[in-house]
Design an enzyme around this catalytic site. Structure first.
Site, mmCIF file in Angstrom:
data_model
loop_
_atom_site.group_PDB
_atom_site.id
_atom_site.type_symbol
_atom_site.label_atom_id
_atom_site.label_comp_id
_atom_site.label_asym_id
_atom_site.label_seq_id
_atom_site.Cartn_x
_atom_site.Cartn_y
_atom_site.Cartn_z
ATOM 1 N N CYS A 161 -11.357 -4.663 3.436
ATOM 2 C CA CYS A 161 -10.366 -4.254 3.891
ATOM 3 C C CYS A 161 -9.650 -2.866 3.274
ATOM 4 O O CYS A 161 -9.289 -3.043 2.200
ATOM 5 C CB CYS A 161 -9.478 -4.613 4.358
ATOM 6 S SG CYS A 161 -8.622 -4.428 5.625
ATOM 7 N N SER A 177 -6.517 -2.343 2.845
ATOM 8 C CA SER A 177 -5.342 -3.262 2.479
ATOM 9 C C SER A 177 -5.655 -3.397 0.882
ATOM 10 O O SER A 177 -4.906 -4.084 0.052
ATOM 11 C CB SER A 177 -5.301 -4.339 3.237
ATOM 12 O OG SER A 177 -5.146 -4.380 4.107
ATOM 13 N N HIS A 221 -5.470 -0.726 -0.980
ATOM 14 C CA HIS A 221 -3.949 -0.347 -1.710
ATOM 15 C C HIS A 221 -3.979 -1.082 -3.362
ATOM 16 O O HIS A 221 -3.067 -0.429 -3.648
ATOM 17 C CB HIS A 221 -3.391 -0.992 -0.175
ATOM 18 C CG HIS A 221 -3.150 -0.186 0.973
ATOM 19 N ND1 HIS A 221 -3.264 0.922 0.588
ATOM 20 C CD2 HIS A 221 -3.308 -0.294 1.843
ATOM 21 C CE1 HIS A 221 -3.996 1.603 2.516
ATOM 22 N NE2 HIS A 221 -3.283 0.682 2.753
ATOM 23 N N HIS A 224 -9.639 -10.557 1.365
ATOM 24 C CA HIS A 224 -9.148 -11.350 2.548
ATOM 25 C C HIS A 224 -9.651 -11.686 3.597
ATOM 26 O O HIS A 224 -8.886 -12.039 4.865
ATOM 27 C CB HIS A 224 -7.537 -11.048 2.375
ATOM 28 C CG HIS A 224 -7.171 -9.928 2.967
ATOM 29 N ND1 HIS A 224 -7.174 -8.839 1.824
ATOM 30 C CD2 HIS A 224 -7.193 -9.449 4.618
ATOM 31 C CE1 HIS A 224 -7.628 -7.418 3.337
ATOM 32 N NE2 HIS A 224 -7.407 -8.181 3.730
ATOM 33 N N CYS A 262 -9.505 -10.376 9.543
ATOM 34 C CA CYS A 262 -9.147 -9.959 9.206
ATOM 35 C C CYS A 262 -8.648 -8.862 10.493
ATOM 36 O O CYS A 262 -8.168 -8.704 11.112
ATOM 37 C CB CYS A 262 -8.497 -9.154 8.115
ATOM 38 S SG CYS A 262 -7.692 -7.899 7.553
#
Ligand code: COD
Ligand code: ZN
Length: 375
Positions: free
Chosen positions: A47, A49, A52, A68, A175
């Site tokens: 993902c 994120s 990031h 996650h 997610c």
């Protein structure tokens, strides 16, 4: 031979420092303590994120194990665990549902106060880690850490799902899919016949599109600077695609003109402050609602003219699609099993776990929607 109660040595992708590829190394995973669950991960999605953290735009303590969005099977449980047992198929939850806090007791809320998203210290609740690398503890990420063959989570951060569910698909319910789909259905509560604008057509944005479509939106405007995202977006329900690069005026003005006054609902699914304000400005001034789904860089702030809200717009945020995680995830998996929802269009690549850095490159280059890693 049972591994319960023993330390497990296994492979994990560790983020040792920012802006570097993940290192695939052997780590040690301690047995679960009371109210904890050790999970063998079967499939995990990559993902934005996670990226990031690698890029340094979102701060999480390092060295850590990212990931996650996963599905797996319970290997063993700690004392007092009652909701899952060894052998159960499960999805780890980056937003827990403890069932006891002020959020969990309120039917309107989902961000359980035990979540670690705001002040992630990367440790289990007792302040220690279950992961060790070269004799030193490793931090976890977002309660979950799924880029490893085995992980340990708290009991309130794991949901039991249908044993027949394919892990390589339903991991997305952990997610990306749920975050986007719920932002439209639960947070915005899009109504039949409404107009929507979705800023960012990645895996999460496309899931917002699916939610808007399921809610019966009559017009869904997709906004992205990468025109390669438009074909799939149209397949999933986007009626108009716009590329901000094709216009010499702000994109919110373009959308306001297209819709004669602005959309009913807009969604920011990029994680940039400028597009958050643009999405707010693109919704109808009296009754438009704009939902922030993307996570902006840790140290960012937004400056905007108060008139945007004074005139009546509503600005909301949505984490994990507003779903109460432990109870919603098994239902979303059932919806997938009964074909009420589809995940296949989101999965563009499947790779063996060892090729995780290749998966991140596919995301960064804009070539993938979701890459699922198999163990
Ligand atoms: N204008 C328009 N489109 C843009 C712009 C721009 N300025 N910049 C980028 N885009 C497009 C990209 O081309 C891409 O298609 C899309 O935006 C973003 O998609 P992806 O594939 O990079 O990302 P997703 O869909 O996997 O995730 C996007 C999020 C914003 C949801 C994600 O980055 C995020 O912030 N997640 C946080 C949400 C959350 O709750 N996370 C919890 C887990 S810890
Ligand atoms: Zn995610």
């Amino acid at each position: 031979m049972s591994t319960a109660g023993k330390v497990i040595k296994c492979k994990a992708a560790v983020c040792l420092e920012v802006k570097k590829p993940l290192s695939i190394v052997e780590i040690e995973v301690a047995p679960p303590k009371a109210h904890e669950v050790r999970i063998k991960i079967l499939a995990t999605g990559i993902c934005r994120s996670d990226d990031h953290v690698i890029s340094g735009s979102f701060h999480s303590p390092l060295p850590c194990i990212l990931g996650h969005e996963a599905a797996g099977v319970v290997e063993s449980v700690g004392e007092g665990v009652t909701s899952v047992k060894p052998g159960d198929k499960v999805i780890p939850l980056f937003v827990p549902q403890c069932g006891e806090c002020s959020t969990c007791l309120n039917p309107k809320a989902n961000l359980c106060t035990k979540n670690q998203l705001m002040d992630c210290n990367g440790m289990m609740r007792d302040g220690t880690s279950r992961f060790t690398y070269k004799g030193k503890p490793l931090y976890n990420f977002a309660n979950t850490s799924t880029f490893t063959e085995y992980t340990v989570v708290t009991e309130d951060a794991v949901a039991k799902i249908d044993a027949a569910a394919p892990p390589e698909k339903v991991c997305l319910i952990g997610c990306g899919f749920s975050t986007g789909y719920g932002a439209a259905l639960k947070t915005a509560q899009v109504e039949p016949g409404s107009t929507c604008a979705v800023f960012g057509l990645g895996g999460v944005g496309l899931s917002v599109v699916m939610g808007c479509k399921a809610a019966g939106a009559s017009r869904i405007i997709g906004v992205d600077i990468n025109k390669d995202k438009f074909a799939k977006a149209k397949e999933l329900g986007v009626t108009d695609c716009v590329n901000p690069k094709d216009f010499d005026k702000p994109i919110h003005d373009v959308i306001t003109e297209m819709t004669k006054g602005g959309v009913d609902y807009s969604f920011e699914v990029i994680g940039r402050t400028d597009t958050m304000t643009a999405a707010l400005a693109a919704c109808q001034m009296n009754y438009g609602t704009s939902v922030i789904v993307g996570m902006a860089p840790s140290l960012s702030e937004i400056k905007f003219h108060p008139m945007l809200l004074f005139t009546g717009r509503t600005w909301k945020g949505s984490i994990f699609g507003g779903w109460k995680s432990k109870e919603a995830v098994p239902k979303l998996v059932s919806d997938f099993m009964t074909k009420k929802i589809t995940l296949d269009p989101l999965i563009t690549h499947t790779l063996p776990f060892d090729k995780i850095n290749e998966g991140f490159e596919l995301l960064r280059s804009g070539k993938s929607i979701r890459t699922v890693l198999l163990f």
